[in-house]
Write an enzyme that holds these catalytic residues in place. Structure first.
Site, PDB file in Angstrom:
ATOM      1  N   TYR A 494       0.845  -1.205   0.000  1.00  7.44           N
ATOM      2  CA  TYR A 494       0.000   0.000   0.000  1.00  7.44           C
ATOM      3  C   TYR A 494       0.877   1.251   0.000  1.00  7.44           C
ATOM      4  CZ  TYR A 494      -3.813   3.196   1.015  1.00  7.44           C
ATOM      5  OH  TYR A 494      -4.720   4.220   0.937  1.00  7.44           O
ATOM      6  N   SER A 574      -6.638   0.714  -4.357  1.00  5.94           N
ATOM      7  CA  SER A 574      -6.735   2.150  -4.141  1.00  5.94           C
ATOM      8  C   SER A 574      -5.364   2.799  -4.327  1.00  5.94           C
ATOM      9  CB  SER A 574      -7.336   2.422  -2.767  1.00  5.94           C
ATOM     10  OG  SER A 574      -7.800   3.749  -2.667  1.00  5.94           O
ATOM     11  N   ASP A 657     -18.054   3.494  -7.777  1.00  3.90           N
ATOM     12  CA  ASP A 657     -16.969   3.914  -6.889  1.00  3.90           C
ATOM     13  C   ASP A 657     -16.897   5.439  -6.906  1.00  3.90           C
ATOM     14  OD1 ASP A 657     -14.680   4.406  -5.464  1.00  3.90           O
ATOM     15  OD2 ASP A 657     -13.455   2.919  -6.511  1.00  3.90           O
ATOM     16  N   HIS A 692     -16.213   1.405  -3.874  1.00  6.71           N
ATOM     17  CA  HIS A 692     -14.772   1.301  -3.648  1.00  6.71           C
ATOM     18  C   HIS A 692     -14.413   0.055  -2.845  1.00  6.71           C
ATOM     19  CE1 HIS A 692     -10.804   3.051  -3.790  1.00  6.71           C
ATOM     20  NE2 HIS A 692     -10.656   2.974  -2.485  1.00  6.71           N
TER      21      HIS A 692
END
Length: 725
Positions: A494, A574, A657, A692
């Site tokens: 991430y 994301s 989203d 999302h």
């Protein structure tokens, strides 16, 4: 500055071309790993913009249009989904993975209980229910009673019960309805005794806390203006306001408590202390934990707001109160955070330190009974301590092992609290803890359809490009570790927004591990594992460090025998989707497959939609010359390297989203498919009414991961068997 040189008409955006079918299942089963695909044509616009003297093309700008209002975008989406569906349905093992994931989800799961007026409220999912129902008990051992079943709200399970909060006396339940995975919320109230809803409805709530007043007569919430027609999933989140709603009245009568019309980029949320005496308003501009505070004493009369902490400079997180004394976690003079107190009656006075900063990062805290519970991150795992209000340590909070603990909610005067605990191979269990006696007991534990002892968890560190040591966790069957057998591996990362990757269970990941795959999680810079310096080292001008850390993780896994030359897939969601897109462009040779999900792919326009403007704190602003050059250098959409062989790529997104709008993935996929990137497929999977990720129905979640992991297995060489070895 952005100067438009050429603009094309929307009616000329798409010229459909025939799509050649993907290979059949027999060919794939025989070992065919690559194939020539004809992708749905996406018309290229002759659109060029001048960014600080740099000419930037954006040929797929038309894919930013909402598919609900633009037939050309809708047609492109339908064609892409049809191609992807034919291809993935032919992959060996996809149905096996789906069936196994269903079995791994098929156990009861509880959420943390919340106590109000002697009643206990909690979520309980029997296993494969698309959405988790909400239950209540009268007393800790009372019979379980269903209050809300969101599975009855939509036939496809796309409507979810989001945030909820019982009134202080437990008489009412305030809850948020989330439709199709959107960030928008509609608030409703339930009479707990009768389980019947009140007439009150509050709309256009987003990024809000739910805060009852102390008397249970109403609540505070944050909202934006209703979006204009056809902009529900795209309008920018500006001019948020804090309101108060009194039960039994219409939303039109709600009192506006706080707003800053002269500063529309400021957002405002409200929190009420557990004794109901103080309203604390936090104002912030982006994702950085920097806020200024206002406070109001709730006397039952007009709410009068006054300044508590001036300036958006530091983080302030309210964790409890006693009388006029408010307790906060702050990074003021403490990069790893500390606890201070502020007198709400005399805000001009400086704060008083209660617990000093230490080397481990302070992740959270709460005032329960007459003591503070503080949770620290130590090597990305939770360590919790019980601290007196004088700042002295009383004891360690007993945890079941090494993993992630969360919860610890409560109030001053009541020693009871609950926390959840989970690990990489153990689903979340719920425990009850008494801060007075230091005793804890199991409240709920799921049954496991596998043996966690069969799996090993190895924590290692590896050097990044600049020599910085990066932690990484590798999960695999113990037999693989003992035999030192390389295995097809998924590497996850991430690296952003001060978010820490801590131990947690995933049923979909377990299906991969059961088949003999390995799973690696890298704690990249930009995350929140090691305080402010670690976050700062992976954002803004230092964002390339995140990509270097991830690339170094891939090289380490290959060089040290964890996986094979062609056995590595990468996954991220994301900001992690941005990570995957960027490193594939920079080092396509390292990876056999890539799974970028709901990613931020156009770094020059991310700030124009929904919540994107908040992310400037981590990314920088495309309207700033220096930031532009940094963003343009790694933007996945703008840096696809034609003429190189790319890994197999499966892009995933959702058509509703409104956190990272699907246009990011649409444009990125169209650019991938138009480039000369070798024979491996570059596909996009667009889910409907999924958003999302929050509130996503279980069946849609399982279908997405079965597709993604079957795709990764095929290109990394992981055989999928009905009965794994």
């Amino acid at each position: 500055m952005r100067r438009l040189r050429c603009l094309a008409l929307a009616s000329l955006l798409l010229a459909p071309l025939p799509v050649r079918a993907a290979p059949d299942a027999a060919a794939l089963a025989a070992g065919v790993r690559t194939t020539t695909l004809h992708y749905p044509a996406a018309r290229r616009l002759d659109l060029v913009e001048d960014h600080f003297g740099v000419k930037v093309t954006d040929p797929y700008r038309w894919l930013e249009n909402d598919l609900r209002s633009d037939p050309a975008v809708r047609d492109w989406v339908d064609r892409e989904n049809a191609l992807t569906r034919r291809y993935i349905d032919g992959l060996p093992g996809r149905d096996i993975l789906k069936t196994r994931m269903q079995a791994l989800f098929a156990h009861g799961r509880y959420t943390l209980p919340r106590k109000a007026g002697g009643r206990y409220f909690y979520g309980y999912n029997k296993g494969l229910q698309n959405q988790t129902p909400l239950y209540m008990r009268e007393g800790l051992t009372g019979p379980q009673r269903l209050l809300i079943d969101p599975n009855d709200w939509a036939k496809d399970g796309s409507d979810a019960l989001a945030e909820w909060a019982p009134s202080p006396d437990g008489r009412y339940l305030l809850y948020a309805v989330q439709e199709a995975g959107s960030d928008w919320r509609t608030l409703k109230i339930l009479d707990v005794a009768t389980a019947k809803p009140l007439d009150d409805v509050v709309q256009w709530v987003k990024f809000s806390q739910l805060a009852w007043d102390g008397r249970g007569q109403g609540f505070f919430y944050s909202r934006f203006a209703a979006p204009q027609d056809r902009a529900t999933f795209q309008s920018s989140a500006v001019a948020q306001q804090l309101f108060y709603h009194r039960l039994g009245t219409s939303q039109a009568q709600d009192q506006r408590i706080y707003a800053t019309p002269d500063q529309p980029k400021l957002s405002h949320t409200g929190q009420v202390t557990q004794d109901g005496r103080w309203l604390v308003i936090s104002s912030f501009q982006g994702t950085d934990p920097r806020r200024e505070l206002h406070v109001a004493e709730l006397t039952g009369g007009k709410v009068k707001v006054r300044s508590l902490v001036k300036g958006i400079t530091n983080d302030w997180r309210l964790i409890g109160s006693r009388g006029p004394t408010l307790y906060f976690i702050t990074d003021q003079y403490a990069p790893h955070l500390r606890v201070v107190s502020i007198d709400a009656r005399r805000p001009s006075r400086s704060s008083q330190q209660v617990v000093a900063e230490r080397m481990d990062t302070l992740a959270g805290g709460s005032l329960v009974g007459e003591r503070l519970i503080l949770a620290y991150l130590s090597d990305a795992e939770t360590v919790a301590e019980l601290i007196g209000l004088d700042g002295r340590k009383i004891a360690d909070v007993p945890l079941p092992g090494m993993g992630t603990a969360a919860g610890f909610g409560g109030r001053d005067g009541d020693p009871e609290t609950f926390f959840s605990f989970s690990g990489f191979t153990t689903p979340s269990s719920i425990y009850r803890f008494d801060t007075a006696t230091l005793r804890y007991e199991l409240f709920a534990r799921p049954d496991l359809p596998f043996n966690p002892d069969d799996y090993g968890i190895e924590q290692i560190s590896y050097p990044s490009k600049d020599g910085t040591m990066i932690p990484m966790t590798v999960i695999r069957k113990k037999a693989l570790a003992l035999s030192k057998t390389p295995a097809p591996t998924i590497l996850y990362g991430y690296g952003g927004f001060n978010i820490a990757l801590t131990p947690g269970y995933s049923a979909t990941r377990m299906a991969w591990l059961e088949q003999g795959g390995a799973y690696a999680i890298a704690n990249l810079r930009g995350g929140g594992e090691f305080g402010k310096a670690w976050h700062d080292a992976g954002r803004l001008a230092h964002k390339q460090n995140v990509f270097d850390d991830f690339i170094a993780a891939a090289e380490y896994l290959k060089a040290n025998g964890y996986t094979t030359k062609d056995g590595l897939a990468i996954e991220g969601r994301s900001n992690g989707g941005l990570l995957v897109g960027a490193v594939v462009n920079q080092r396509p040779d390292l990876f056999a497959a890539a799974l970028p999900a709901v990613g931020v792919m156009d770094m020059l326009r991310f700030d124009r939609f929904t919540a994107g403007r908040y992310w400037i704190d981590d990314y920088g602003s495309p309207d700033n010359a220096q930031d532009f050059r940094l963003l343009y250098a790694y933007s996945p959409y703008h840096n696809i390297m034609g003429g190189k062989d790319y890994p197999a790529i499966l892009v995933t997104t959702g058509d509703t989203d409104d956190r990272v709008v699907p246009a990011h993935s649409f444009k990125y996929a169209a650019a991938l498919q138009a480039a000369d990137l070798g024979p491996k497929p570059r596909l996009i999977r667009i889910d409907s009414k999924a958003g999302h990720g929050s509130g996503k129905p279980i069946d849609k979640l399982i279908a997405e991961y079965a597709d993604s992991y079957a795709f990764a297995a095929h290109f990394t060489g992981l055989p999928i068997r009905d009965e794994p070895k």
